[in-house]
Scaffold this active site. Structure first.
Site, PDB file in Angstrom:
ATOM      1  N   GLU A  83       5.485  29.945  29.878  1.00 20.43           N
ATOM      2  CA  GLU A  83       5.886  28.934  28.903  1.00 20.43           C
ATOM      3  C   GLU A  83       7.281  29.250  28.362  1.00 20.43           C
ATOM      4  O   GLU A  83       7.537  30.353  27.917  1.00 20.43           O
ATOM      5  CB  GLU A  83       4.860  28.904  27.754  1.00 20.43           C
ATOM      6  CG  GLU A  83       5.099  27.807  26.765  1.00 20.43           C
ATOM      7  CD  GLU A  83       5.358  26.477  27.454  1.00 20.43           C
ATOM      8  OE1 GLU A  83       4.487  26.007  28.179  1.00 20.43           O
ATOM      9  OE2 GLU A  83       6.453  25.921  27.274  1.00 20.43           O
ATOM     10  N   PRO A  90       0.852  41.947  23.497  1.00 19.70           N
ATOM     11  CA  PRO A  90       1.827  42.719  22.713  1.00 19.70           C
ATOM     12  C   PRO A  90       2.252  44.007  23.413  1.00 19.70           C
ATOM     13  O   PRO A  90       1.668  44.385  24.430  1.00 19.70           O
ATOM     14  CB  PRO A  90       1.042  43.047  21.433  1.00 19.70           C
ATOM     15  CG  PRO A  90      -0.390  43.028  21.840  1.00 19.70           C
ATOM     16  CD  PRO A  90      -0.504  42.019  22.942  1.00 19.70           C
ATOM     17  N   LYS A 109      10.146  34.544  33.816  1.00 17.98           N
ATOM     18  CA  LYS A 109       9.943  34.445  32.365  1.00 17.98           C
ATOM     19  C   LYS A 109      10.546  35.668  31.653  1.00 17.98           C
ATOM     20  O   LYS A 109      11.268  35.529  30.658  1.00 17.98           O
ATOM     21  CB  LYS A 109       8.447  34.319  32.054  1.00 17.98           C
ATOM     22  CG  LYS A 109       8.101  34.345  30.592  1.00 17.98           C
ATOM     23  CD  LYS A 109       8.684  33.174  29.817  1.00 17.98           C
ATOM     24  CE  LYS A 109       8.583  33.414  28.322  1.00 17.98           C
ATOM     25  NZ  LYS A 109       9.183  32.364  27.517  1.00 17.98           N
ATOM     26  N   CYS A 145       8.537  37.625  21.042  1.00 20.49           N
ATOM     27  CA  CYS A 145       8.745  37.678  22.494  1.00 20.49           C
ATOM     28  C   CYS A 145       9.928  38.517  22.982  1.00 20.49           C
ATOM     29  O   CYS A 145       9.766  39.331  23.891  1.00 20.49           O
ATOM     30  CB  CYS A 145       8.899  36.264  23.029  1.00 20.49           C
ATOM     31  SG  CYS A 145       7.372  35.344  22.912  1.00 20.49           S
TER      32      CYS A 145
HETATM   33  P1  NAI Z   1      -0.871  34.434  19.492  1.00 18.16           P
HETATM   34  O1  NAI Z   1      -1.152  35.806  19.035  1.00 18.16           O
HETATM   35  O2  NAI Z   1      -0.344  33.417  18.532  1.00 18.16           O
HETATM   36  O3  NAI Z   1      -2.203  33.814  20.130  1.00 18.16           O
HETATM   37  C1  NAI Z   1      -3.018  34.484  21.035  1.00 18.16           C
HETATM   38  C2  NAI Z   1      -4.478  34.150  20.723  1.00 18.16           C
HETATM   39  O4  NAI Z   1      -5.304  34.685  21.754  1.00 18.16           O
HETATM   40  C3  NAI Z   1      -4.983  34.753  19.421  1.00 18.16           C
HETATM   41  O5  NAI Z   1      -5.440  33.720  18.563  1.00 18.16           O
HETATM   42  C4  NAI Z   1      -6.128  35.685  19.860  1.00 18.16           C
HETATM   43  O6  NAI Z   1      -7.221  35.692  18.959  1.00 18.16           O
HETATM   44  C5  NAI Z   1      -6.535  35.076  21.178  1.00 18.16           C
HETATM   45  N1  NAI Z   1      -7.226  36.013  22.071  1.00 18.16           N
HETATM   46  C6  NAI Z   1      -6.849  37.267  22.433  1.00 18.16           C
HETATM   47  N2  NAI Z   1      -7.729  37.787  23.308  1.00 18.16           N
HETATM   48  C7  NAI Z   1      -8.686  36.858  23.508  1.00 18.16           C
HETATM   49  C8  NAI Z   1      -9.859  36.802  24.308  1.00 18.16           C
HETATM   50  N3  NAI Z   1     -10.200  37.821  25.106  1.00 18.16           N
HETATM   51  N4  NAI Z   1     -10.623  35.686  24.266  1.00 18.16           N
HETATM   52  C9  NAI Z   1     -10.276  34.652  23.464  1.00 18.16           C
HETATM   53  N5  NAI Z   1      -9.161  34.630  22.688  1.00 18.16           N
HETATM   54  C10 NAI Z   1      -8.390  35.721  22.711  1.00 18.16           C
HETATM   55  O7  NAI Z   1       0.112  34.584  20.738  1.00 18.16           O
HETATM   56  P2  NAI Z   1       1.196  33.520  21.262  1.00 18.16           P
HETATM   57  O8  NAI Z   1       2.446  33.605  20.481  1.00 18.16           O
HETATM   58  O9  NAI Z   1       0.521  32.209  21.446  1.00 18.16           O
HETATM   59  O10 NAI Z   1       1.532  34.139  22.686  1.00 18.16           O
HETATM   60  C11 NAI Z   1       0.628  34.065  23.776  1.00 18.16           C
HETATM   61  C12 NAI Z   1       1.355  34.453  25.035  1.00 18.16           C
HETATM   62  O11 NAI Z   1       2.400  33.518  25.290  1.00 18.16           O
HETATM   63  C13 NAI Z   1       2.027  35.829  24.980  1.00 18.16           C
HETATM   64  O12 NAI Z   1       1.912  36.417  26.240  1.00 18.16           O
HETATM   65  C14 NAI Z   1       3.470  35.493  24.692  1.00 18.16           C
HETATM   66  O13 NAI Z   1       4.339  36.457  25.204  1.00 18.16           O
HETATM   67  C15 NAI Z   1       3.647  34.190  25.433  1.00 18.16           C
HETATM   68  N6  NAI Z   1       4.695  33.326  24.907  1.00 18.16           N
HETATM   69  C16 NAI Z   1       4.879  33.174  23.563  1.00 18.16           C
HETATM   70  C17 NAI Z   1       5.850  32.329  23.077  1.00 18.16           C
HETATM   71  C18 NAI Z   1       6.040  32.145  21.605  1.00 18.16           C
HETATM   72  O14 NAI Z   1       7.032  31.523  21.250  1.00 18.16           O
HETATM   73  N7  NAI Z   1       5.176  32.639  20.760  1.00 18.16           N
HETATM   74  C19 NAI Z   1       6.714  31.553  23.982  1.00 18.16           C
HETATM   75  C20 NAI Z   1       6.415  31.750  25.361  1.00 18.16           C
HETATM   76  C21 NAI Z   1       5.447  32.621  25.790  1.00 18.16           C
END
Ligand code: NAI
Length: 465
Positions: free
Chosen positions: A162, A94, A221, A277
């Site tokens: 992604e 974030p 990205k 994002c």
């Molecule tokens: P999210 O917040 O839904 O999931 C991230 C997960 O990582 C959470 O469940 C959290 O508990 C876990 N986490 C954090 N630190 C951790 C650690 N040290 N060990 C284990 N688990 C840990 O985030 P989301 O949406 O999946 O995004 C992830 C990445 O992908 C971000 O960098 C985002 O910018 C990128 N992204 C997101 C898209 C989307 O549509 N949401 C599309 C493309 C990229």
């Protein structure tokens, strides 16, 4: 090198669907998704697959096809790291809310924690894949942590951003426009790239799998999201001009979209983009540009955010102005809270900011969203810290039924483009509203002519009615 064991750290909107699809398409590969969040992992493991924590069309079927066979969800991060030859990092990145770069830079705390944990646990060589969206040159920081363990384990770092869009994640993953893999240009780097290419090649044509150096991949990205968001802000800027001049933004979008150099996609005027994002990634891009002293570059991209904020604010202001300059004590029904249709994700949704502005004007907000519950709505508003949680609870109520949400309302605001909104019995809704009955269609999804024939006072985006 043939990969047999994959670990993904982060079971969120990206980690969950991407790994479920890899497991589904590569039955010979064991995929373990780990997360620190126990409730989230429990939800992914819920016996009833309808209860998995991410709503995406088609996702529960894919999860059901692989879960327990070669797809596992666990909180045992260390075990999964130890067993895997390839580790995806898909944790959230974030915008920083403190210290240097507050409000702009990406917070890389979670990424660094992952790198340190991998460094501490790994006993065999690993390929570490950046799946999270990261500032260009993050791989350098990862490398410096991973290469200083002193235990002789070798790491290769790949960038594999992604590009899925929420709401269409499964189809995007099954049939992507392209997959991007960045890695080192030396032999070991190329071998690591090839190992990941082999995974995707199980279902994606080779010509759609692009390979680049790490920095191009990381920066692509951020650039892709900046370009997409810029198109939305561009058409939204024109929408305001349309409202003043008698032009219709839908007609303008159609006319310019037929130019093959411009193309028709992402030209829909609206109350503004949301989602976790676009804003975060552009702010990150702006921050990076500023860090390199590229102020014109930074200002150029920052304008995309400024325009988007303006679009949200003017939507709320237009509601107040149209309702005789006061919404105090009036019931305003929100149709939709998610940042777009077909997802339960509400992060940075335009609805949050419109609601916040209307609450400042003492409106009562009634929310209906087919996939979002009251807890999430209040969480989003509390997160802004504009007023106490108690005051948010007093001002906002969520309904499980859209007709109830709209009952006795002075106005309806459409904030998400859910298909079902088109199918409602609008005559029935009209009959039960205060008159004049106003509709503010922030997504231009309703049939304006039909709505006005029923008797609504109708306002869309980008056209004066
Ligand atoms: P999210 O917040 O839904 O999931 C991230 C997960 O990582 C959470 O469940 C959290 O508990 C876990 N986490 C954090 N630190 C951790 C650690 N040290 N060990 C284990 N688990 C840990 O985030 P989301 O949406 O999946 O995004 C992830 C990445 O992908 C971000 O960098 C985002 O910018 C990128 N992204 C997101 C898209 C989307 O549509 N949401 C599309 C493309 C990229």
């Amino acid at each position: 090198m043939k990969i047999k064991n994959i670990c993904c750290i982060g079971a969120g909107y990206v980690g969950g669907p991407t790994m479920a699809v890899i497991a589904h398409k590569c039955p010979d590969v064991k995929v373990t998704i780990v997360d620190l969040n126990k409730e989230r992992i429990a939800a992914w493991n819920d016996k009833d697959v309808a209860n998995i924590p991410v709503y995406e069309p088609g996702l529960s079927e894919i999860v059901a096809s692989a879960r327990g066979k070669n797809l596992f969800f666990s909180t045992d991060v260390e075990k999964a790291i130890d067993e895997a030859e390839m580790i995806f990092i898909s944790v959230n990145t974030p915008t920083k809310t403190y210290g240097l770069g507050k409000g702009m830079a990406a917070d890389l705390k979670n990424i660094e924690l992952c790198a340190r944990q991998i460094a501490a646990v790994a006993k065999t060589d690993k390929i570490v894949v950046e799946k999270s969206t990261l500032p260009v040159r993050t791989a350098e920081a990862l490398r410096s942590i991973l290469d200083n363990t002193g235990n002789g384990v070798k790491f290769q770092i790949l960038s594999n951003p992604e590009f899925l869009a929420e709401g269409t994640a499964v189809t995007d993953l099954l049939d992507p426009d392209r997959v991007l893999i960045g890695g080192d240009t030396d032999t070991e780097g190329q071998e690591a790239i090839e190992a990941l290419v082999q995974i995707y090649a199980n279902w994606i044509p080779r010509e759609r799998i692009l390979t680049t150096n790490v920095w191009s991949s990381e920066l692509s990205k951020l650039t892709a999201n900046a370009f997409l968001a810029q198109r939305v802000s561009s058409i939204n800027a024109i929408s305001e001009l349309c409202e003043k001049t008698g032009a219709d933004v839908n007609e303008v979008a159609r006319a310019i979209g037929m130019d093959s150099r411009i193309g028709p996609k992402f030209l829909k005027a609206s109350v503004g983009f949301g989602g976790s994002c676009f804003q975060k990634d552009i702010l990150n891009l702006v921050y990076i540009a500023k860090n390199y002293g590229l102020h014109e570059v930074a200002d150029y991209w920052e304008q995309v955010i400024i325009m988007n904020d303006h679009q949200k604010r003017r939507f709320a202001a237009n509601i107040v102005r149209t309702l005789y300059n006061t919404v105090s004590g009036k019931k305003i029904a929100f149709l939709g809270w998610a940042f777009k249709k077909d997802t339960n994700d509400t992060r940075e949704s335009a609805a949050i900011y419109v609601a916040d502005d209307l609450l400042k004007e003492q409106a009562n907000i009634a929310v209906y969203d087919p996939k979002v519950e009251e807890g999430a709505v209040l969480y989003d508003l509390n997160y802004l810290h504009t007023r106490s949680a108690e005051d948010n609870r007093k001002g906002v109520k969520a309904y499980a039924d859209p007709y109830e949400a709209c009952h006795d309302a002075h106005a309806i605001a459409v904030l998400t483009e859910w298909d079902e909104f088109r199918e409602y019995d609008w005559q029935r809704i009209y009959n039960n509203m205060k008159k004049p009955a106003f509709v503010f269609d922030g997504r231009n999804v309703l049939d304006a002519e039909r709505m006005m024939k029923i008797g609504f006072v109708f306002c869309g985006v980008g056209k004066a009615y």
